[in-house]
Design an enzyme around this catalytic site. Structure first.
Site, PDB file in Angstrom:
ATOM      1  N   HIS A  82      31.894  41.983  37.203  1.00  0.00           N
ATOM      2  CA  HIS A  82      32.347  41.013  38.984  1.00  0.00           C
ATOM      3  C   HIS A  82      31.813  41.947  40.083  1.00  0.00           C
ATOM      4  CE1 HIS A  82      34.484  39.605  41.394  1.00  0.00           C
ATOM      5  NE2 HIS A  82      34.739  40.354  42.018  1.00  0.00           N
ATOM      6  N   ASP A 161      47.938  34.049  41.840  1.00  0.00           N
ATOM      7  CA  ASP A 161      46.599  34.597  42.304  1.00  0.00           C
ATOM      8  C   ASP A 161      46.011  33.188  43.685  1.00  0.00           C
ATOM      9  OD1 ASP A 161      45.039  36.591  43.488  1.00  0.00           O
ATOM     10  OD2 ASP A 161      43.422  35.053  42.168  1.00  0.00           O
ATOM     11  N   ARG A 168      47.596  33.966  52.047  1.00  0.00           N
ATOM     12  CA  ARG A 168      46.759  35.554  52.257  1.00  0.00           C
ATOM     13  C   ARG A 168      46.035  34.720  53.301  1.00  0.00           C
ATOM     14  NH1 ARG A 168      44.783  38.474  48.035  1.00  0.00           N
ATOM     15  NH2 ARG A 168      43.650  39.469  49.904  1.00  0.00           N
ATOM     16  N   SER A 183      44.086  41.072  43.316  1.00  0.00           N
ATOM     17  CA  SER A 183      43.722  39.248  43.191  1.00  0.00           C
ATOM     18  C   SER A 183      42.073  39.482  41.896  1.00  0.00           C
ATOM     19  CB  SER A 183      43.375  38.958  44.061  1.00  0.00           C
ATOM     20  OG  SER A 183      42.798  37.763  44.880  1.00  0.00           O
ATOM     21  N   LYS A 187      43.031  38.047  37.585  1.00  0.00           N
ATOM     22  CA  LYS A 187      42.052  37.105  37.145  1.00  0.00           C
ATOM     23  C   LYS A 187      40.959  37.657  35.751  1.00  0.00           C
ATOM     24  CE  LYS A 187      40.703  35.846  40.607  1.00  0.00           C
ATOM     25  NZ  LYS A 187      39.971  35.585  42.570  1.00  0.00           N
TER      26      LYS A 187
END
Lengths: 431, 431
Positions: A82, A161, A168, A183, A187
Site C-alpha cells: 500500500h 470506514d 470527515r 482508515s 481496509k
C-alpha cells in the site's frame, strides 16, 4: 454505555477502552449513532489524539464493521502493498506482478485517486475492459486460481470506514494521524492479507509533508499491524518530485508495464525493486533484501513478471493486447515537448504542482464521482540534481484541449526550479 | 464560503471573521449546514476557544437568526435579570415584582430547569393556570400594559441557539465558555431589553464550579453585552449551599411570595435586595446601591411589590388567590422533619447533592420533556456556619412516595457536613 459519554471522555483527553470504541463504531455503522455524534467524536480525536492502543481498537472495530475475509483458507500466505499516495506513483502495477511471479499471492483492494494524488484502479482502467468492481467472492476465487488480484474497494469491507470518511471529508477531520492510520489499516485487515508493506510518501506531493509526520504515520500503522497480528513493514520514500517520468493514467500504466520489460526511469526502477525486495522478505520468500532484489531482477529478465501482468489483466476482463503493444493505449490529441528555458541544475520539480496540473488536464478528480480522462498527463524528463541545457527537452504534455495545454505548460514550468550550482539528487528512500 | 473551511479555520485555532460566523449560523438555521458540521464546529470551539469578538459575533448571529424584539417602541427602558442556574434559586420571582413596582418595566423569557438546576417557569407553573407560553405579541402587549412579564422562551427568538443547544447536549459540547455565554446572551439580546443584570453562580451547585470560571463567564457576558450595545452587569454569587431554605417548585414559589411580605430566610432576603438594587442602578432609577436597596425595602414594606406579583399572575392566567393564601399550594403526601444526627457547626450543605435529591423526588427532569412534581422538595433549615444541636430539626422533606422519602433522607443527610470547630458562614456574593 452512551455515545455522548464516549465523546466527552475523548474531549477530556482520556483513553477510551476497546469496548467503548467498539460500541461507538458498531452503533455508527448501524445508524444508531447519528452523523453529528461521529463528527464531534472525529474532531475530538483530531484535536486530542489517540494512543496506539486506541488507534488499533478503532482500526479493528472498523475492520469488523463488515465482512472480514479469511484468506488463510484460500492461500498459504497473501501480501498487500500500500502506498500513502503521491504523484506518478504507479508502483503497485509493477510490483504486484513481480511478487506474484515468484509464487507469493498478492491481493489488493485499492482506492481511487482523489485530489492531486492518483489511484491504482484509475490507472488500470486505462486498459479497456479491466474490471475494478470484483465481488469479495470473485476476489477470493481469483486470488486462489491466479495468485494475483487488484480491484477496487469492496463496499462489504469496513463499511464504517467509508461512512466515517464521508463525514470527515466535510467536517475538517481528514488530517488526523490516528484517523488516517485506522482508515488505511482497517481496509487492509478486512481484506485478510497476512502481511502488508506500507510505502509512506513524504514531501511536497504527499499528504505527509514532513519526514517526522510520515515516520509517525508509518510507525503507527506498523504498531497497528503488529497488534492486529499482521506482519507489517513501513518504508519512507520521497515524494518531493514525481516518481519516475509518467504522470497521468495511461502514461503511468505504460511506464509500469515497460518496467516489467526492464525499461524504466532509473528512480522508478530502483523504487520498485526495493519495495519488491521488502515484500519477499516479509513474505519469507527471501532471507534478506539482496536476495529479494535478485529475485525481482530475475522475474523481469525471464519475462515471468510480465506474464503475470497478462494473467491479471485477462482475469479481470482487460484487453491483454495492450500489455504487449503499448501503442494501443489511447493517446491525447495534443502532445507537446517543452524545452528548458535555461541551463543549470534542476533544484526542484514540485510534485504537488505537477499533480494539480495533471488534475487540471482532466487526469484526476476535483471531487468524488467526477469522470477522468485517461490519456492526458505529463512525461517529466529531468530529476532534481540533473544537469540541463537551455532548449533541451524538459517535459512533455499530453492534453486534449489547446487551452488546457497552455495552462499546463505554464504550471509545470513553474513547478521546475533551477540552480547554477550543483544540486544533490533527492534520496529515493529515507528509511 | 464553505462550512468545512470555517470548521478547519477554528480547528487550526484561527480567529473567525464576523462574516464567517454569520454565514455558518445562517446556514445552520436554514438547514443548509447539516447537524454533523455544526457538532464538529462546536467541538472545535470547545477545545480551541473563541475570542470575545468571535463570541460576540456568534451571539449576535444567533440573536439575528430569528425575530429580534424592539422594546424601545413599547416602553422607555426594559430590564432583565438572569441567573446562570443553581439550587433553591427563586430570585427572579421576588425580584421582578420589586423592580416593576418601582416603575421599571421588566420582561423575562426564562428556560425550564434541566438537571439539578431549577427553572423559573417550572416554579411559576405551581400556581394553577399560570401561562408560560406567551407569544411575542402577548409578551410586548403585557410589558406595555402591566410593566411585568415572565414567560417561557419563545421559539421565534434565537432559533439557532435552540437548534445548536440540542446538538451540543448530545455531543459533549455543552461545557464551553463561549458557547454558554453566547447561548445566554443571544436570547437576552433577541428579547430586546436594554439592560441585563446577570447573576453568575459559582460553587458546588453551579455549572461554574470555580470562582475563576464564574468570573470568566461573567466578564465574557458583560463584554458581549457592551459590544452589543446593552447595559450589562454581572454579579458573582455563592452556590455552594442552596439559596434560602426552599428547594422544589411550589416550596420555592411560596418562599419567593413570602419575601414580598418581608418574611424570608436572611440569606435569600439579602441576595434579592442586592440584586434588585443593582437593577435599579443599571436602570437609572437609583444613583447608587444604597438608594436602590432602600427602594426595594420600601416596595416590600408598602405592599406594592406583592401587588405587582398579583398583577403578573393575573395577567398570565394564574390563580391570584394563591398569592394571598399560600396554604392553597399543592402539598406533598409525606412531610417529614429530619433531626440533626449530631451537635456542631454546619460546615457544608452540598448544593448539588440537594439539587439531585430534589430531582430524584420528582421536582426536576432527568431529561427534556419529563413531567415534574411541583409539590415535592426540601426546606433546608441550617446554613454553613450555623450551630446545631443533636436532635434539632435539620431539614424537612416533602415527598409523594415513602420509598423516595427514605432515599431523599439519606441523600440530604449526606449532603450535610459538621465540624466541632466554629465555621465561617459563606459569603452571599464574591464580587
Amino acid at each position: 454505555m452512551r455515545a455522548v459519554d464516549i465523546i466527552i471522555k475523548k474531549r477530556d483527553k482520556k483513553e477510551l477502552t476497546s469496548q467503548e470504541i467498539e460500541f461507538f463504531i458498531q452503533g455508527f455503522t448501524k445508524g444508531d449513532i447519528p452523523d453529528y455524534q461521529a463528527s464531534a467524536f472525529a474532531m475530538a480525536v483530531l484535536l486530542n489524539g489517540m494512543t496506539p492502543f486506541e488507534t488499533t481498537d478503532l482500526t479493528l472495530a472498523m475492520a469488523k464493521s463488515g465482512q472480514v475475509l479469511d484468506l488463510s483458507k484460500i492461500v498459504d500466505f497473501a501480501v498487500d502493498k500500500h502506498s500513502s499516495g503521491g504523484v506518478g506513483d504507479k508502483t503497485s502495477i509493477s510490483v504486484m506482478p513481480m511478487v506474484a511471479a515468484c509464487g507469493l499471492p498478492v491481493g489488493k483492494m485499492s482506492g481511487r485517486g482523489l485530489g492531486f494524488s492518483g489511484g491504482t484502479v484509475d490507472k488500470l482502467e486505462s486498459i479497456p475492459g479491466y474490471r475494478v468492481d470484483l465481488s469479495t467472492d470473485e476476489f477470493k476465487k481469483q486470488l486462489k486460481e491466479k495468485g494475483i488480484v487488484v480491484t477496487g474497494q469492496s463496499l462489504d469491507l469496513a463499511p464504517a470506514d467509508g461512512k466515517l470518511y464521508a463525514i470527515r471529508d466535510v467536517t475538517g477531520t481528514v488530517q488526523s494521524m490516528p484517523l488516517i492510520a485506522s482508515s488505511i489499516m482497517s481496509k487492509k485487515i478486512a481484506t485478510g492479507v497476512q502481511a502488508i508493506v506500507l510505502d509512506v510518501k513524504t514531501g511536497l506531493g504527499a499528504f505527509m509533508q514532513t519526514l517526522e509526520e510520515a515516520r509517525e504515520l508509518g510507525e503507527l500503522m506498523v504498531d497497528i499491524g503488529r497488534l492486529a497480528g499482521r506482519k507489517t513493514v513501513a518504508l519512507l520514500s520521497d515524494m518531493n518530485q514525481p516518481l519516475g517520468s509518467a504522470v497521468g493514467n495511461a502514461l503511468e500504466t505504460i511506464e509500469a508495464i515497460e518496467l516489467l520489460r526492464g525499461r524504466a526511469p532509473k528512480d522508478y526502477y530502483e523504487h520498485c525493486l526495493h519495495v519488491t525486495a521488502h515484500v519477499f522478505v516479509i513474505g519469507q520468500r527471501a532471507k534478506d533484501l539482496d536476495e529479494g532484489r535478485a529475485m525481482a531482477e530475475k522475474c523481469i529478465a525471464d519475462g515471468s513478471a510480465l506474464e503475470k501482468l497478462r494473467v491479471l489483466v485477462q482475469a479481470q476482463g482487460g484487453d491483454v493486447s495492450y500489455v504487449d503493444d503499448i501503442s494501443k493505449f489511447e493517446r491525447a490529441k495534443y502532445i507537446e515537448v517543452v524545452p528548458s528555458p535555461r541551463s543549470g541544475f534542476i533544484s526542484q520539480v514540485h510534485a504537488r504542482l505537477v499533480g494539480e496540473a495533471s488534475v487540471a488536464l482532466g487526469a484526476g478528480r476535483a471531487k468524488k464521482g467526477d469522470s477522468i480522462d485517461h490519456a492526458v498527463g505529463f512525461l517529466i524528463y529531468k530529476k532534481v540534481g540533473d544537469k540541463v541545457e537551455a532548449g533541451e527537452p524538459l517535459f512533455e504534455i499530453h492534453a486534449n484541449s489547446a487551452e488546457k495545454l497552455a495552462e499546463a505548460r505554464a504550471a509545470v514550468l513553474s513547478a521546475h526550479a533551477f540552480s547554477d550550482e550543483f544540486v544533490s539528487p533527492l534520496p529515493l528512500f529515507y528509511e
